[in-house]
Design a protein around this motif. Sequence first.
Motif, mmCIF file in Angstrom:
data_model
loop_
_atom_site.group_PDB
_atom_site.id
_atom_site.type_symbol
_atom_site.label_atom_id
_atom_site.label_comp_id
_atom_site.label_asym_id
_atom_site.label_seq_id
_atom_site.Cartn_x
_atom_site.Cartn_y
_atom_site.Cartn_z
ATOM 1 N N GLY A 62 10.403 9.347 -1.421
ATOM 2 C CA GLY A 62 10.180 8.738 -0.106
ATOM 3 C C GLY A 62 11.316 7.815 0.277
ATOM 4 O O GLY A 62 11.995 7.258 -0.597
ATOM 5 N N MET A 63 11.541 7.658 1.577
ATOM 6 C CA MET A 63 12.546 6.722 2.094
ATOM 7 C C MET A 63 11.871 5.360 2.278
ATOM 8 O O MET A 63 11.218 5.106 3.293
ATOM 9 C CB MET A 63 13.116 7.223 3.419
ATOM 10 N N ILE A 64 12.025 4.509 1.284
ATOM 11 C CA ILE A 64 11.314 3.233 1.280
ATOM 12 C C ILE A 64 12.204 2.152 0.681
ATOM 13 O O ILE A 64 13.268 2.434 0.120
ATOM 14 C CB ILE A 64 10.012 3.324 0.450
ATOM 15 N N ASP A 65 11.762 0.912 0.807
ATOM 16 C CA ASP A 65 12.359 -0.206 0.095
ATOM 17 C C ASP A 65 11.600 -0.316 -1.231
ATOM 18 O O ASP A 65 10.449 -0.737 -1.259
ATOM 19 C CB ASP A 65 12.220 -1.493 0.916
ATOM 20 N N ARG A 66 12.267 0.058 -2.327
ATOM 21 C CA ARG A 66 11.573 0.135 -3.612
ATOM 22 C C ARG A 66 10.982 -1.211 -4.026
ATOM 23 O O ARG A 66 9.825 -1.289 -4.466
ATOM 24 C CB ARG A 66 12.534 0.639 -4.694
ATOM 25 N N ASP A 67 11.760 -2.273 -3.911
ATOM 26 C CA ASP A 67 11.288 -3.582 -4.343
ATOM 27 C C ASP A 67 10.065 -4.032 -3.542
ATOM 28 O O ASP A 67 9.092 -4.540 -4.106
ATOM 29 C CB ASP A 67 12.405 -4.620 -4.215
ATOM 30 N N GLN A 68 10.117 -3.837 -2.219
ATOM 31 C CA GLN A 68 8.986 -4.272 -1.397
ATOM 32 C C GLN A 68 7.746 -3.436 -1.664
ATOM 33 O O GLN A 68 6.635 -3.970 -1.746
ATOM 34 C CB GLN A 68 9.372 -4.217 0.083
ATOM 35 N N LEU A 69 7.911 -2.119 -1.782
ATOM 36 C CA LEU A 69 6.748 -1.278 -2.041
ATOM 37 C C LEU A 69 6.168 -1.576 -3.423
ATOM 38 O O LEU A 69 4.944 -1.572 -3.606
ATOM 39 C CB LEU A 69 7.113 0.202 -1.930
ATOM 40 N N ASN A 70 7.040 -1.833 -4.388
ATOM 41 C CA ASN A 70 6.571 -2.232 -5.712
ATOM 42 C C ASN A 70 5.705 -3.484 -5.608
ATOM 43 O O ASN A 70 4.635 -3.574 -6.220
ATOM 44 C CB ASN A 70 7.790 -2.484 -6.613
ATOM 45 N N GLN A 71 6.157 -4.436 -4.806
ATOM 46 C CA GLN A 71 5.417 -5.683 -4.625
ATOM 47 C C GLN A 71 4.078 -5.441 -3.942
ATOM 48 O O GLN A 71 3.059 -6.037 -4.310
ATOM 49 C CB GLN A 71 6.264 -6.661 -3.811
ATOM 50 N N ALA A 72 4.073 -4.556 -2.946
ATOM 51 C CA ALA A 72 2.838 -4.273 -2.211
ATOM 52 C C ALA A 72 1.807 -3.591 -3.112
ATOM 53 O O ALA A 72 0.630 -3.966 -3.123
ATOM 54 C CB ALA A 72 3.145 -3.404 -0.995
ATOM 55 N N ILE A 73 2.230 -2.579 -3.861
ATOM 56 C CA ILE A 73 1.291 -1.873 -4.743
ATOM 57 C C ILE A 73 0.794 -2.792 -5.844
ATOM 58 O O ILE A 73 -0.384 -2.779 -6.207
ATOM 59 C CB ILE A 73 1.955 -0.608 -5.334
ATOM 60 N N TRP A 74 1.700 -3.619 -6.383
ATOM 61 C CA TRP A 74 1.280 -4.563 -7.418
ATOM 62 C C TRP A 74 0.232 -5.536 -6.882
ATOM 63 O O TRP A 74 -0.726 -5.874 -7.589
ATOM 64 C CB TRP A 74 2.491 -5.323 -7.947
ATOM 65 N N ALA A 75 0.405 -5.986 -5.656
ATOM 66 C CA ALA A 75 -0.587 -6.882 -5.052
ATOM 67 C C ALA A 75 -1.949 -6.196 -4.944
ATOM 68 O O ALA A 75 -2.992 -6.809 -5.187
ATOM 69 C CB ALA A 75 -0.113 -7.336 -3.674
ATOM 70 N N LEU A 76 -1.950 -4.907 -4.606
ATOM 71 C CA LEU A 76 -3.209 -4.161 -4.509
ATOM 72 C C LEU A 76 -3.839 -3.955 -5.887
ATOM 73 O O LEU A 76 -5.068 -4.031 -6.042
ATOM 74 C CB LEU A 76 -2.966 -2.814 -3.833
ATOM 75 N N LEU A 77 -3.017 -3.683 -6.892
ATOM 76 C CA LEU A 77 -3.536 -3.532 -8.254
ATOM 77 C C LEU A 77 -4.118 -4.856 -8.750
ATOM 78 O O LEU A 77 -5.194 -4.881 -9.367
ATOM 79 C CB LEU A 77 -2.421 -3.056 -9.186
ATOM 80 N N GLN A 78 -3.434 -5.934 -8.493
ATOM 81 C CA GLN A 78 -3.932 -7.244 -8.907
ATOM 82 C C GLN A 78 -5.242 -7.562 -8.205
ATOM 83 O O GLN A 78 -6.175 -8.094 -8.820
ATOM 84 C CB GLN A 78 -2.893 -8.315 -8.610
ATOM 85 N N ASN A 79 -5.319 -7.241 -6.927
ATOM 86 C CA ASN A 79 -6.556 -7.464 -6.179
ATOM 87 C C ASN A 79 -7.704 -6.670 -6.790
ATOM 88 O O ASN A 79 -8.835 -7.156 -6.903
ATOM 89 C CB ASN A 79 -6.350 -7.064 -4.715
ATOM 90 N N ALA A 80 -7.409 -5.417 -7.218
ATOM 91 C CA ALA A 80 -8.441 -4.567 -7.808
ATOM 92 C C ALA A 80 -8.948 -5.139 -9.123
ATOM 93 O O ALA A 80 -10.166 -5.182 -9.369
ATOM 94 C CB ALA A 80 -7.878 -3.158 -8.018
ATOM 95 N N VAL A 81 -8.032 -5.590 -9.984
ATOM 96 C CA VAL A 81 -8.441 -6.134 -11.282
ATOM 97 C C VAL A 81 -9.206 -7.443 -11.102
ATOM 98 O O VAL A 81 -10.213 -7.686 -11.779
ATOM 99 C CB VAL A 81 -7.207 -6.337 -12.187
#
Length: 375
Positions: A258-277
């Motif tokens: 995908g054409m994305i900002d890797r660092d920002q998307l990493n941060q966004a997904i990590w925030a969602l994973l943390q929210n889930a846990v």
Amino acid sequence: MIGLSLAVAGGAAGLASSYGLWLALAGALLAIAWLILSNLETAGRPIAMSAAPTITAEREEAIHRMLLDASPTPLLLVDGTVVRALNRAARRLFATDDRVLPAPTTLLDHDATHLRHAGRSWRADRVDVGARVVIALIDVEGEERTAEARASAEMIQVLGHEMLNGLVPIVSLAECGLAAAEAKDGDPELLAEILTTLARRAEGLQRFTEAYRSLARLPPPMKQPVDMGALIADLERLFAVRWPEAVLTVAIPRGLTGMIDRDQLNQAIWALLQNAVEAAGAAALVDLSVMRQEGALSIDITDNGPGVPPEQASVIFRPFATTKASGTGIGLSLARQIAQAHGGTLNLLALTPATFRLRLPDGSPHASGQRLQSC
């Protein structure tokens, strides 16, 4: 009956205008226009037994005509290929006393929902009145400015509240520490205990401030081709180290990019994973799936927690809104801001089990409908 209906619609329009509820105002004005036009149509039909219109009814109709004319929302009447201005705002916008010439083709298209006119963007809300159509033009840019002002005011209010909540105990602890230091026969361990608590409070306030700064200073995304499999693999390893008792199940097609900002998307997904846990507990079961759908990256995260309470569904993405004792209320808001900066969305798909979908236009030439394969 029509007088009562007009009075109700007029009151709704007045309230909506007072509180800046432009969508509700447009609906009320459309209802007033529809009632007036419908009444004019029926007034011309022969009625077998009907009393003459009372002066009160005529006055009510005149009052609501004045309200319609004073409304800041432009109202138009489309009759076939003829477009007429119904109120002062419409006459001013199209520089006409009656007919709009030439009639914009967008207004004549019943399926069109937006109009560009006079250098501004308008949303066209329509209501059918027999064979004719009444259109309310909503200033999209004005709506955005109002929403931004409300969001800013709300953020400032919440920020001030949180900062005050953090500073009050710090001041109190500092005063207690000063008193303990000056006491000649005091408990020597009391000062150390006070200072430890004071440091912990200050550290918490510092974390909150840093979280706010990261939310307020998010840079524009630097989009590049990214191997999604590698990005998710990195997150899997971090997840296993951070929450060894939790289980993360991943599903993603091979070779997905995908054409994305890797660092920002990493941060966004990590925030969602943390929210889930945090929602499901240390032994959480979290599902993460990634796929390409209709030219966009779709990332779903589901946990086995108790779900999102219905009353919280509308506020969970607000900055600093949290139901967790140790939460900052930043994660979901930051993740949504990252998604929007990419031109995408972050939404809550289901309350129970809580399921979030992060959807980004990936801009990748490899648009295929590959099915998920478990990693």
